[in-house]
Write an enzyme that holds these catalytic residues in place. Structure first.
Site, mmCIF file in Angstrom:
data_model
loop_
_atom_site.group_PDB
_atom_site.id
_atom_site.type_symbol
_atom_site.label_atom_id
_atom_site.label_comp_id
_atom_site.label_asym_id
_atom_site.label_seq_id
_atom_site.Cartn_x
_atom_site.Cartn_y
_atom_site.Cartn_z
ATOM 1 N N GLN A 29 3.239 10.077 0.880
ATOM 2 C CA GLN A 29 4.506 9.356 1.026
ATOM 3 C C GLN A 29 5.477 9.655 -0.112
ATOM 4 O O GLN A 29 6.676 9.441 0.013
ATOM 5 C CB GLN A 29 4.266 7.840 1.120
ATOM 6 C CG GLN A 29 3.586 7.438 2.417
ATOM 7 C CD GLN A 29 3.396 5.939 2.496
ATOM 8 O OE1 GLN A 29 2.429 5.405 1.981
ATOM 9 N NE2 GLN A 29 4.325 5.242 3.139
ATOM 10 N N HIS A 32 -2.447 8.092 6.646
ATOM 11 C CA HIS A 32 -1.449 8.931 5.965
ATOM 12 C C HIS A 32 -2.086 10.214 5.416
ATOM 13 O O HIS A 32 -1.477 11.273 5.441
ATOM 14 C CB HIS A 32 -0.812 8.169 4.796
ATOM 15 C CG HIS A 32 0.366 7.328 5.185
ATOM 16 N ND1 HIS A 32 1.492 7.833 5.786
ATOM 17 C CD2 HIS A 32 0.605 5.993 5.034
ATOM 18 C CE1 HIS A 32 2.368 6.850 5.999
ATOM 19 N NE2 HIS A 32 1.847 5.720 5.558
ATOM 20 N N GLY A 48 0.835 -1.196 0.000
ATOM 21 C CA GLY A 48 0.000 0.000 0.000
ATOM 22 C C GLY A 48 0.864 1.238 0.000
ATOM 23 O O GLY A 48 2.018 1.205 0.454
ATOM 24 N N HIS A 54 -4.441 2.117 7.514
ATOM 25 C CA HIS A 54 -3.074 2.648 7.569
ATOM 26 C C HIS A 54 -2.898 3.770 6.534
ATOM 27 O O HIS A 54 -2.376 4.836 6.843
ATOM 28 C CB HIS A 54 -2.084 1.502 7.317
ATOM 29 C CG HIS A 54 -0.641 1.906 7.307
ATOM 30 N ND1 HIS A 54 0.264 1.514 8.268
ATOM 31 C CD2 HIS A 54 0.065 2.674 6.434
ATOM 32 C CE1 HIS A 54 1.452 2.031 7.993
ATOM 33 N NE2 HIS A 54 1.358 2.737 6.876
ATOM 34 N N GLU A 55 -3.360 3.528 5.295
ATOM 35 C CA GLU A 55 -3.193 4.537 4.227
ATOM 36 C C GLU A 55 -4.103 5.739 4.468
ATOM 37 O O GLU A 55 -3.721 6.872 4.193
ATOM 38 C CB GLU A 55 -3.475 3.928 2.848
ATOM 39 C CG GLU A 55 -2.643 2.709 2.475
ATOM 40 C CD GLU A 55 -1.152 2.885 2.673
ATOM 41 O OE1 GLU A 55 -0.662 4.031 2.755
ATOM 42 O OE2 GLU A 55 -0.471 1.859 2.766
ATOM 43 N N CYS A 113 5.817 0.227 7.477
ATOM 44 C CA CYS A 113 5.470 1.379 6.650
ATOM 45 C C CYS A 113 6.652 1.699 5.744
ATOM 46 O O CYS A 113 7.793 1.713 6.204
ATOM 47 C CB CYS A 113 5.152 2.577 7.536
ATOM 48 S SG CYS A 113 4.766 4.081 6.625
ATOM 49 N N LEU A 114 6.364 1.956 4.460
ATOM 50 C CA LEU A 114 7.447 2.271 3.521
ATOM 51 C C LEU A 114 8.164 3.565 3.913
ATOM 52 O O LEU A 114 9.292 3.785 3.491
ATOM 53 C CB LEU A 114 6.901 2.371 2.090
ATOM 54 C CG LEU A 114 6.365 1.059 1.493
ATOM 55 C CD1 LEU A 114 5.724 1.316 0.135
ATOM 56 C CD2 LEU A 114 7.482 0.024 1.363
HETATM 57 ZN ZN LIG Z 1 2.731 3.846 5.701
#
Ligand SMILES: [Zn+2]
Length: 187
Positions: A50, A138, A45, A134-135, A92-93
């Site tokens: 991000q 963000h 995701g 989660h997204e 998380c990226l």
């Molecule tokens: Zn994340």
């Protein structure tokens, strides 16, 4: 095009993203860049902030870890209903190499616009429900580290600052820079 993923702590990741007025070619280009970046980073995701874009856009593809799934584009998503509770070890990226338990709803219902600007509804459980929450966080300027204890958060903040410093000084091998270890379902 693959884009650079911002690493927390980073002021832009704390900002609230703006709603998309119209899903046009520039938004579709953004969505394409997002999915390309997500796949290149082996994530499941990614949210637009991000990669430094404060638009309410999300891409999710949990198919590597969840059966029957595929790439999903969510523009201007609204979580309309949640059900149950679960705890999942999230990565998380934007916080590479870290993973912590986060409490989430077990099931979510989302309303959003698709890749063509058409409204649709999505029902998700398992990893998909985690990814949606989660997204969505963000887009509100919230990261999974905001859901854990301040002690753990400060330890992670210290490691991320060190990682960023290493990346900056390591300009001779840009390929290596992208290879920070990531959690198996980084979002
Ligand atoms: Zn994340």
């Amino acid at each position: 095009m693959t884009r650079e993923i911002l690493i927390w702590p980073e002021p832009l990741l704390k900002k609230i993203s703006r709603p998309v007025a119209r899903v046009d070619d520039s938004i579709r280009r953004l969505l394409d860049d997002m999915s390309e970046t997500m796949y290149a980073a082996d994530g499941v995701g990614l949210a637009a902030p991000q990669i430094g874009e404060l638009h309410r856009c999300i891409v999710i593809d949990t198919s590597p870890r969840q059966e029957g799934q595929k790439l999903i584009h969510l523009v201007n998503p609204e979580i309309v209903r949640t059900e149950g509770a679960t705890t999942y070890t999230e990565g998380c990226l934007s916080v590479p190499g870290e993973a912590e338990d986060v409490d989430r709803a077990a099931k979510v219902w989302v309303r959003a616009l698709d890749y063509h600007g058409k409204p649709f509804e999505l029902e998700g459980d398992g990893l998909l429900a985690i990814a949606v929450q989660h997204e969505f966080d963000h887009l509100q300027g919230t990261l999974f580290v905001d859901h854990i204890s301040s002690l753990k958060r400060e330890l992670i903040r210290r490691r991320m600052k060190k990682l960023k410093a290493e990346r900056q000084s390591d300009s001779e091998s840009p390929d290596e820079i992208r290879k920070a270890p990531s959690h198996r379902s980084a979002l």
